[in-house]
Scaffold this motif. Structure first.
Motif, mmCIF file in Angstrom:
data_model
loop_
_atom_site.group_PDB
_atom_site.id
_atom_site.type_symbol
_atom_site.label_atom_id
_atom_site.label_comp_id
_atom_site.label_asym_id
_atom_site.label_seq_id
_atom_site.Cartn_x
_atom_site.Cartn_y
_atom_site.Cartn_z
ATOM 1 N N LYS A 126 21.654 19.859 53.999
ATOM 2 C CA LYS A 126 22.927 20.001 53.286
ATOM 3 C C LYS A 126 23.550 18.632 52.994
ATOM 4 C CE LYS A 126 26.638 23.094 53.308
ATOM 5 N NZ LYS A 126 27.261 24.158 53.131
ATOM 6 N N LYS A 127 23.432 17.721 53.942
ATOM 7 C CA LYS A 127 23.983 16.374 53.757
ATOM 8 C C LYS A 127 23.214 15.591 52.692
ATOM 9 C CE LYS A 127 27.419 15.928 56.635
ATOM 10 N NZ LYS A 127 28.749 15.581 56.156
ATOM 11 N N LEU A 128 21.942 15.936 52.478
ATOM 12 C CA LEU A 128 21.115 15.193 51.526
ATOM 13 C C LEU A 128 20.891 15.936 50.211
ATOM 14 C CD1 LEU A 128 18.455 13.817 54.028
ATOM 15 C CD2 LEU A 128 20.266 12.519 52.886
ATOM 16 N N LYS A 129 21.645 17.017 49.993
ATOM 17 C CA LYS A 129 21.409 17.855 48.803
ATOM 18 C C LYS A 129 21.610 17.115 47.491
ATOM 19 C CE LYS A 129 25.963 19.876 48.779
ATOM 20 N NZ LYS A 129 26.809 20.272 47.796
ATOM 21 N N ASP A 130 22.437 16.092 47.472
ATOM 22 C CA ASP A 130 22.699 15.361 46.230
ATOM 23 C C ASP A 130 21.782 14.146 46.043
ATOM 24 O OD1 ASP A 130 24.712 17.146 45.510
ATOM 25 O OD2 ASP A 130 26.229 16.020 46.630
ATOM 26 N N THR A 131 20.786 14.021 46.892
ATOM 27 C CA THR A 131 19.842 12.914 46.746
ATOM 28 C C THR A 131 18.548 13.443 46.130
ATOM 29 O OG1 THR A 131 18.841 13.204 48.925
ATOM 30 C CG2 THR A 131 20.794 11.788 48.799
ATOM 31 N N PRO A 132 17.760 12.577 45.503
ATOM 32 C CA PRO A 132 16.515 13.031 44.884
ATOM 33 C C PRO A 132 15.356 13.170 45.876
ATOM 34 C CG PRO A 132 16.837 10.711 44.455
ATOM 35 C CD PRO A 132 18.062 11.188 45.183
ATOM 36 N N VAL A 133 15.603 13.007 47.151
ATOM 37 C CA VAL A 133 14.539 13.029 48.145
ATOM 38 C C VAL A 133 13.918 14.424 48.294
ATOM 39 C CG1 VAL A 133 16.054 13.485 50.132
ATOM 40 C CG2 VAL A 133 13.928 12.266 50.480
ATOM 41 N N LYS A 134 12.601 14.462 48.431
ATOM 42 C CA LYS A 134 11.877 15.704 48.687
ATOM 43 C C LYS A 134 11.976 15.975 50.191
ATOM 44 C CE LYS A 134 7.159 17.415 48.882
ATOM 45 N NZ LYS A 134 5.746 17.039 48.700
ATOM 46 N N ILE A 135 12.439 17.173 50.558
ATOM 47 C CA ILE A 135 12.603 17.516 51.974
ATOM 48 C C ILE A 135 11.640 18.648 52.321
ATOM 49 C CG2 ILE A 135 14.193 18.315 53.758
ATOM 50 C CD1 ILE A 135 16.487 17.158 52.059
ATOM 51 N N SER A 136 10.890 18.447 53.402
ATOM 52 C CA SER A 136 9.967 19.482 53.864
ATOM 53 C C SER A 136 10.070 19.599 55.377
ATOM 54 C CB SER A 136 8.525 19.147 53.454
ATOM 55 O OG SER A 136 8.120 17.925 54.038
ATOM 56 N N THR A 137 9.467 20.634 55.909
ATOM 57 C CA THR A 137 9.414 20.819 57.352
ATOM 58 C C THR A 137 7.957 21.028 57.746
ATOM 59 O OG1 THR A 137 10.349 22.048 59.220
ATOM 60 C CG2 THR A 137 9.769 23.321 57.285
ATOM 61 N N ILE A 138 7.640 20.746 58.994
ATOM 62 C CA ILE A 138 6.267 20.940 59.432
ATOM 63 C C ILE A 138 5.955 22.433 59.446
ATOM 64 C CG2 ILE A 138 6.069 18.800 60.732
ATOM 65 C CD1 ILE A 138 6.641 20.406 63.292
ATOM 66 N N ALA A 139 4.683 22.762 59.252
ATOM 67 C CA ALA A 139 4.256 24.162 59.216
ATOM 68 C C ALA A 139 4.431 24.808 60.588
ATOM 69 C CB ALA A 139 2.802 24.252 58.772
ATOM 70 N N ARG A 140 4.667 26.091 60.564
ATOM 71 C CA ARG A 140 4.812 26.870 61.794
ATOM 72 C C ARG A 140 3.885 28.058 61.710
ATOM 73 N NH1 ARG A 140 11.387 27.187 61.952
ATOM 74 N NH2 ARG A 140 11.754 24.972 62.051
ATOM 75 N N GLY A 141 3.330 28.438 62.810
ATOM 76 C CA GLY A 141 2.458 29.596 62.770
ATOM 77 C C GLY A 141 1.750 29.853 64.071
ATOM 78 N N ILE A 142 0.655 30.573 63.953
ATOM 79 C CA ILE A 142 -0.118 30.988 65.112
ATOM 80 C C ILE A 142 -0.964 29.808 65.586
ATOM 81 C CG2 ILE A 142 -1.734 32.724 65.976
ATOM 82 C CD1 ILE A 142 0.856 33.859 64.661
ATOM 83 N N PRO A 143 -0.930 29.485 66.882
ATOM 84 C CA PRO A 143 -1.756 28.379 67.358
ATOM 85 C C PRO A 143 -3.245 28.737 67.330
ATOM 86 C CG PRO A 143 -0.655 29.447 69.201
ATOM 87 C CD PRO A 143 -0.129 30.083 67.944
ATOM 88 N N ILE A 144 -4.081 27.734 67.197
ATOM 89 C CA ILE A 144 -5.526 27.939 67.233
ATOM 90 C C ILE A 144 -5.870 28.594 68.573
ATOM 91 C CG2 ILE A 144 -7.792 26.792 67.212
ATOM 92 C CD1 ILE A 144 -6.308 26.639 64.533
ATOM 93 N N GLY A 145 -6.629 29.665 68.521
ATOM 94 C CA GLY A 145 -7.006 30.377 69.745
ATOM 95 C C GLY A 145 -5.968 31.383 70.202
#
Length: 170
Positions: A126-145
């Motif tokens: 929200k604080k960076l919404k007015d900047t041109p920066v691409k924002i991502s988050t690390i993937a989440r999911g089922i662990p291997i095994g």
């Protein structure tokens, strides 16, 4: 059972650790000088910034050998129940890095997949919404095994929503 010399050596080492190790002025990682070796490295991609909760998270990511950008340590996550608000974290210095350094084009949020981590990520985006920066988050999911039947519903649901398509060489 160690001798007196070993005990004195250990206490001296702990004292040096406490008095000589500081936080990097740029990213807040632990360092032995004003700027840590990661921030000071010309080999790092200066355009990508990974936001983590603690220096231990940097070690975990570095051990993967899959990331070559810079970091920013928040020092925790927003947690109203524990009395931790945005002002108690290194969020202002993160926002200042966008003004001072300029060339950051991507921000990766590598925060814990908890309500507090998600709240912190939401606050930062929200604080960076007015900047041109691409924002991502690390993937989440089922662990291997991991077994699906033992996976919580939120993780399983996110794994289905953010599923990865198979790529075939045809």
């Amino acid at each position: 059972r160690q001798g007196k010399e070993k005990t004195l050596e250990l206490s001296s080492t702990l004292t040096r650790l406490r008095t000589e190790i500081i936080y990097c002025k740029k990213c807040h990682n632990i360092a032995d000088q004003e700027i840590c070796s990661i921030c000071d490295s010309p080999r790092r991609d200066q355009h990508i910034l990974c936001v983590v909760e603690s220096p231990q998270d940097i070690l975990a990511i570095e051990n993967t050998a899959q990331y070559n950008g810079l970091y920013h340590v928040l020092g925790g996550v927003i947690s109203p129940l524990e009395g931790v608000g945005p002002e108690g974290l290194n969020i202002m210095s993160l926002l200042e890095r966008f003004k001072d350094e300029g060339g950051i084009s991507e921000l990766i949020l590598a925060l814990s997949p908890t309500m507090e981590g998600d709240t912190t990520a939401f606050y930062i985006t929200k604080k960076l919404k007015d900047t041109p920066v691409k924002i991502s988050t690390i993937a989440r999911g089922i662990p291997i095994g991991g077994e699906l039947e033992y996976t919580d519903e939120v993780t399983l649901g996110r794994s289905i929503i953010n599923r990865v398509q198979y790529e075939f060489d045809r």
